[in-house]
Design a protein around this motif. Structure first.
Motif, PDB file in Angstrom:
ATOM      1  N   TYR A   1       2.285   8.275   7.819  1.00 39.28           N
ATOM      2  CA  TYR A   1       3.399   7.424   7.404  1.00 39.28           C
ATOM      3  C   TYR A   1       3.641   7.518   5.899  1.00 39.28           C
ATOM      4  O   TYR A   1       2.702   7.604   5.106  1.00 39.28           O
ATOM      5  N   THR A   2       4.934   7.468   5.524  1.00 43.38           N
ATOM      6  CA  THR A   2       5.335   7.548   4.125  1.00 43.38           C
ATOM      7  C   THR A   2       6.401   6.502   3.848  1.00 43.38           C
ATOM      8  O   THR A   2       7.264   6.235   4.690  1.00 43.38           O
ATOM      9  N   PHE A   3       6.334   5.902   2.668  1.00 48.70           N
ATOM     10  CA  PHE A   3       7.362   4.947   2.247  1.00 48.70           C
ATOM     11  C   PHE A   3       8.676   5.681   2.036  1.00 48.70           C
ATOM     12  O   PHE A   3       8.730   6.728   1.399  1.00 48.70           O
ATOM     13  N   ASN A   4       9.771   5.126   2.568  1.00 50.74           N
ATOM     14  CA  ASN A   4      11.093   5.737   2.436  1.00 50.74           C
ATOM     15  C   ASN A   4      11.764   5.222   1.162  1.00 50.74           C
ATOM     16  O   ASN A   4      12.353   4.144   1.142  1.00 50.74           O
ATOM     17  N   SER A   5      11.672   6.011   0.092  1.00 50.54           N
ATOM     18  CA  SER A   5      12.196   5.591  -1.214  1.00 50.54           C
ATOM     19  C   SER A   5      13.712   5.526  -1.258  1.00 50.54           C
ATOM     20  O   SER A   5      14.279   4.985  -2.210  1.00 50.54           O
ATOM     21  N   GLU A   6      14.391   6.095  -0.261  1.00 49.54           N
ATOM     22  CA  GLU A   6      15.853   6.070  -0.251  1.00 49.54           C
ATOM     23  C   GLU A   6      16.422   4.886   0.518  1.00 49.54           C
ATOM     24  O   GLU A   6      17.636   4.669   0.532  1.00 49.54           O
TER      25      GLU A   6
ATOM     26  N   PHE B   1       0.112   8.586   4.519  1.00 51.58           N
ATOM     27  CA  PHE B   1      -1.116   7.905   4.928  1.00 51.58           C
ATOM     28  C   PHE B   1      -1.233   7.852   6.449  1.00 51.58           C
ATOM     29  O   PHE B   1      -0.240   7.649   7.150  1.00 51.58           O
ATOM     30  N   THR B   2      -2.468   7.969   6.933  1.00 47.96           N
ATOM     31  CA  THR B   2      -2.734   7.670   8.335  1.00 47.96           C
ATOM     32  C   THR B   2      -3.009   6.169   8.448  1.00 47.96           C
ATOM     33  O   THR B   2      -3.222   5.481   7.441  1.00 47.96           O
TER      34      THR B   2
ATOM     35  N   ALA C   1       0.827  -1.205   0.000  1.00 48.76           N
ATOM     36  CA  ALA C   1       0.000   0.000   0.000  1.00 48.76           C
ATOM     37  C   ALA C   1       0.865   1.260   0.000  1.00 48.76           C
ATOM     38  O   ALA C   1       0.601   2.210  -0.744  1.00 48.76           O
ATOM     39  N   LEU C   2       1.916   1.260   0.809  1.00 50.70           N
ATOM     40  CA  LEU C   2       2.791   2.432   0.898  1.00 50.70           C
ATOM     41  C   LEU C   2       3.690   2.562  -0.328  1.00 50.70           C
ATOM     42  O   LEU C   2       3.851   3.654  -0.875  1.00 50.70           O
TER      43      LEU C   2
ATOM     44  N   GLU D   1       9.613  -3.487  -6.619  1.00 56.21           N
ATOM     45  CA  GLU D   1       9.506  -4.519  -7.650  1.00 56.21           C
ATOM     46  C   GLU D   1       8.474  -5.575  -7.268  1.00 56.21           C
ATOM     47  O   GLU D   1       7.678  -6.022  -8.100  1.00 56.21           O
ATOM     48  N   LEU D   2       8.464  -5.964  -6.003  1.00 51.56           N
ATOM     49  CA  LEU D   2       7.472  -6.929  -5.549  1.00 51.56           C
ATOM     50  C   LEU D   2       6.069  -6.336  -5.589  1.00 51.56           C
ATOM     51  O   LEU D   2       5.105  -7.017  -5.946  1.00 51.56           O
ATOM     52  N   ALA D   3       5.950  -5.053  -5.248  1.00 51.21           N
ATOM     53  CA  ALA D   3       4.637  -4.399  -5.206  1.00 51.21           C
ATOM     54  C   ALA D   3       3.982  -4.333  -6.578  1.00 51.21           C
ATOM     55  O   ALA D   3       2.755  -4.259  -6.682  1.00 51.21           O
ATOM     56  N   ARG D   4       4.792  -4.353  -7.641  1.00 58.20           N
ATOM     57  CA  ARG D   4       4.226  -4.199  -8.992  1.00 58.20           C
ATOM     58  C   ARG D   4       4.261  -5.521  -9.788  1.00 58.20           C
ATOM     59  O   ARG D   4       4.407  -5.523 -10.998  1.00 58.20           O
TER      60      ARG D   4
END
Length: 213
Positions: A76-81, A30-31, A21-22, A90-93
């Motif tokens: 909360y936010t996904f940490n792209s770094e 997202f909350t 989701a993130l 890659e797994l998410a897609r």
């Protein structure tokens, strides 16, 4: 593999569903409640708010997720770094990757399909662990039957290797589809299917012309 729960290929836990989701919207904050609604709407998980909050706390500790306070709520936010960000994305897609492979494979065929689409539970995101990967392939009028059958057989084996799921391939002749584009299965494909071969609007165009007769 379940297209609506791609992370379940490596972990069946709620952690994977939250990460998908993130990671699918890396620039969005997202909350906990928003994540719970996303998972429920996508039918990927039935995690409780308490369970999701525990997962987010653990992922924040690992650094994969970043946390900030927005008013009186934690967001909360996904940490792209993060070093793990790329393999997680890659797994998410996985479903998008499946469509890309289907397109690349069928485009390279000696006799490519007039149209091809992923449909059924894999397209709708409602797969079970034993679900088939449903594919529609429209065979061109001039296709050599033996060559075509070999191509389809090879694709069936490839899909099994790519996903772990059996492929259920529905092959229809181009003339059949042109003659009756409003067959119930074709209507389902037009509504919820995900095209990967031929012109994406080909089937819907046939159905629109049929309706104007």
């Amino acid at each position: 593999m379940q297209t609506q729960r791609p992370m379940s290929t490596v972990t069946p836990t709620l952690d994977g569903d939250v990460l998908v989701a993130l990671a699918s919207a890396p620039d969005v904050t997202f909350t906990t409640g928003q994540i719970e609604r996303l998972l429920r709407l996508g039918e990927s998980s039935k995690g409780s708010l308490t369970g999701i909050r525990k997962v987010l706390n653990r992922l924040t500790t690992e650094g994969v997720v970043e946390r900030q306070q927005v008013g009186g709520t934690m967001a909360y936010t996904f940490n792209s770094e993060h070093l793990a960000a790329s393999p997680i994305r890659e797994l998410a897609r996985l479903r998008a990757t499946l469509l890309e492979r289907l397109e690349e494979t069928t485009t390279a065929w000696a006799v490519p399909p007039v149209f091809g689409a992923l449909f059924g539970s894999a397209a709708r995101g409602r797969m079970g662990t034993e679900s088939d990967i449903d594919l529609l392939l429209v065979r061109p009028v001039e296709a050599d039957e033996e060559m075509w059958d070999q191509q389809v057989l090879s694709l069936t084996a490839q899909v099994r290797r790519w996903t772990g799921n059996d492929a259920d391939v529905l092959v229809l002749d181009e003339s059949e589809v042109v003659a009756n584009p409003v067959d119930p299965v074709l209507v389902e494909v037009a509504v919820s299917g995900l095209p990967f071969a031929g012109r994406a609007t080909w089937l819907r165009g046939l159905q629109a012309r049929h309706g104007r007769r």
